[in-house]
Scaffold this motif. Structure first.
Motif, PDB file in Angstrom:
ATOM      1  N   MET A   1       0.809  -1.208   0.000  1.00 36.54           N
ATOM      2  CA  MET A   1       0.000   0.000   0.000  1.00 36.54           C
ATOM      3  C   MET A   1       0.852   1.272   0.000  1.00 36.54           C
ATOM      4  N   LEU A   2       2.081   1.197   0.515  1.00 36.78           N
ATOM      5  CA  LEU A   2       2.914   2.397   0.576  1.00 36.78           C
ATOM      6  C   LEU A   2       3.354   2.808  -0.823  1.00 36.78           C
ATOM      7  N   PRO A   3       3.611   4.107  -1.042  1.00 35.01           N
ATOM      8  CA  PRO A   3       4.039   4.544  -2.370  1.00 35.01           C
ATOM      9  C   PRO A   3       5.399   3.956  -2.725  1.00 35.01           C
ATOM     10  N   ASP A   4       5.587   3.713  -4.014  1.00 36.81           N
ATOM     11  CA  ASP A   4       6.843   3.173  -4.529  1.00 36.81           C
ATOM     12  C   ASP A   4       7.828   4.330  -4.718  1.00 36.81           C
ATOM     13  N   ALA A 144       2.450   8.735  -9.419  1.00 33.53           N
ATOM     14  CA  ALA A 144       1.887   8.849  -8.080  1.00 33.53           C
ATOM     15  C   ALA A 144       2.699   9.821  -7.228  1.00 33.53           C
ATOM     16  N   LEU A 145       4.033   9.772  -7.338  1.00 37.57           N
ATOM     17  CA  LEU A 145       4.872  10.676  -6.541  1.00 37.57           C
ATOM     18  C   LEU A 145       4.713  12.125  -6.991  1.00 37.57           C
ATOM     19  N   SER A 269      -2.477   8.793  -3.246  1.00 40.52           N
ATOM     20  CA  SER A 269      -1.066   8.762  -3.616  1.00 40.52           C
ATOM     21  C   SER A 269      -0.213   8.130  -2.524  1.00 40.52           C
ATOM     22  N   ALA A 270      -0.549   8.419  -1.272  1.00 40.60           N
ATOM     23  CA  ALA A 270       0.234   7.898  -0.152  1.00 40.60           C
ATOM     24  C   ALA A 270       0.032   6.400   0.054  1.00 40.60           C
TER      25      ALA A 270
END
Length: 426
Positions: A1-4, A144-145, A269-270
């Motif tokens: 679930m965390l952003p890459d 996403a970032l 996003s997060a």
């Protein structure tokens, strides 16, 4: 679930671009709140605030298309740098106008038009440079970032803007915006050069038409543009937020209304690690746009300010889901030599819609009511997106694993060694 975080770790230029963008977007969101609020105070008219969208639209169309061709023909780093400096000069003009004993209305519209033109020139270069500095399989993570960067500024900027304007005045918000542009220019100077291909065409209408023909031939891309324009045209009522806050007897909530949309996007996003495992990007875009319309409909009917804020937060979350997969489709399937021109078309799809949405929401509110403008737009969005889903089967069937265009771009990057590495300092 965390952003890459792979793009951040692998590419120095991506880190620089991301940080510079975070700084400048924070100040830009201060102005994003201050400008319509100042116009409301000077005119007291919802239609006058909504007209900002009309003023911004023509420069966006003209310079967005030209900026796309320019991004394919010149050094993208230099284009980003000079347009950033020019945007800072526009913010300085707003500050000077606000310091006058009697601020004028026309400079507000003038600043909006010039900002729109400069955004049209800069944004294609910003979008087109990302596939050069980020590895192909990291483009979803980069999308996403980059969105997370906008959302952090979008949450903190409007929330702080409400406090700054209330206690320190509009001029403070504009002054901070000027300072953030100065910092962003200094950071952007550290980007490695990103020159055009040796056989790149000079910017021309024929080159722009070549990009348009390519987009027209890619019905799945055309579908992403159409869905986004429909969602924003019918259900983007931010011009009405100052009036909604008044009607709900919650003037304190204005900054929170502006912040709710990016806050919802930031939550997605997060927790965006899941996005790399989704391959039916077109279907995800359509479902997210439907969710946006339903949430805006609920915001129009809600009579409690906290329910309105919740609905706006949900809208922002759905918008982010759509944005991640639209950007991934674009970056993974468009050849580098057309990336700037297609980025110009993309800019029109995700920027012209909101401008027209402001005009629509302000005009409908003046004919009916503020709340009716919001909920009717949400319902119209659901109907329009549903119709597009039926009439664009290639969008619904798109699969990144089997797309010939994604495969061709992936192979071309391997052949040229494009992996989004560090690159030399300039």
């Amino acid at each position: 679930m965390l952003p890459d975080l792979s793009p951040w770790r692998a590419s120095r230029d991506f880190r620089l671009l991301w940080t510079a963008g975070l700084i400048t977007v924070f100040g830009s969101f201060l102005t994003f709140v201050a400008l319509p609020l100042q116009l409301k105070e000077l005119t007291g008219s919802a239609a006058a605030v909504g007209a900002l969208g009309a003023v911004e639209l023509v420069p966006l169309i003209v310079f967005g298309l030209y900026g796309g061709a320019l991004a394919d023909a010149v050094d993208r780093r230099r284009l980003i740098l000079w347009s950033e400096a020019a945007l800072g000069a526009v913010a300085a003009g707003l500050l000077l106008n606000t310091l006058l004993p009697h601020p004028l209305v026309w400079p507000l519209y003038g600043a909006a038009a010039v900002t729109s033109a400069l955004t049209g020139i800069q944004r294609p270069a910003l979008d087109a440079i990302v596939p050069r500095i980020v590895a192909h399989d990291q483009l979803s993570a980069a999308a996403a970032l980059n969105a997370l960067r906008w959302q952090v500024g979008g949450v903190a900027g409007p929330a702080l803007a409400g406090l700054l304007i209330a206690y320190a005045g509009l001029e403070t918000a504009y002054a901070i915006d000027v300072a953030t542009f100065a910092f962003s220019v200094l950071l952007s100077r550290g980007l490695a050069p990103s020159p055009a291909a040796h056989d790149a065409q000079k910017p021309s209408w024929s080159g722009i038409l070549e990009g348009a023909r390519y987009a027209w031939g890619r019905k799945e891309l055309l579908g992403t543009y159409a869905v986004d324009v429909a969602a924003m045209l019918f259900a983007f009522p931010i011009a009405l937020f100052p009036f909604m806050a008044d009607q709900l007897e919650a003037e304190w909530s204005l900054g929170l209304m502006y912040a709710a949309l990016p806050f919802g996007s930031m939550l997605v996003s997060a927790t965006s690690g899941w996005s790399a495992r989704v391959h039916r990007h077109g279907r995800a875009v359509v479902l997210a746009a439907l969710g946006w319309g339903v949430s805006m409909t609920a915001a129009g009917f809600a009579g409690n300010v906290w329910l309105v804020l919740l609905c706006l937060t949900l809208s922002g979350a759905f918008d982010m889901v759509s944005g991640i997969f639209r950007t991934t489709m674009w970056n993974q399937t468009i050849p580098d030599e057309l990336r700037g021109r297609l980025a110009g078309i993309e800019l029109l799809s995700f920027s012209a819609g909101p401008q027209l949405g402001q005009v629509r929401s302000g005009g409908v509110a003046s004919l009916t009511s503020v709340r009716a403008s919001v909920w009717s737009g949400g319902l119209a969005c659901v109907a329009a997106v549903g119709l597009l889903a039926v009439t664009l089967p290639k969008l619904m069937s798109y699969d990144a694993r089997t797309s010939e265009h994604a495969r061709a771009v992936r192979l071309s990057r391997v052949g040229t060694g494009g992996a989004g590495g560090e690159g030399p300092r300039s």
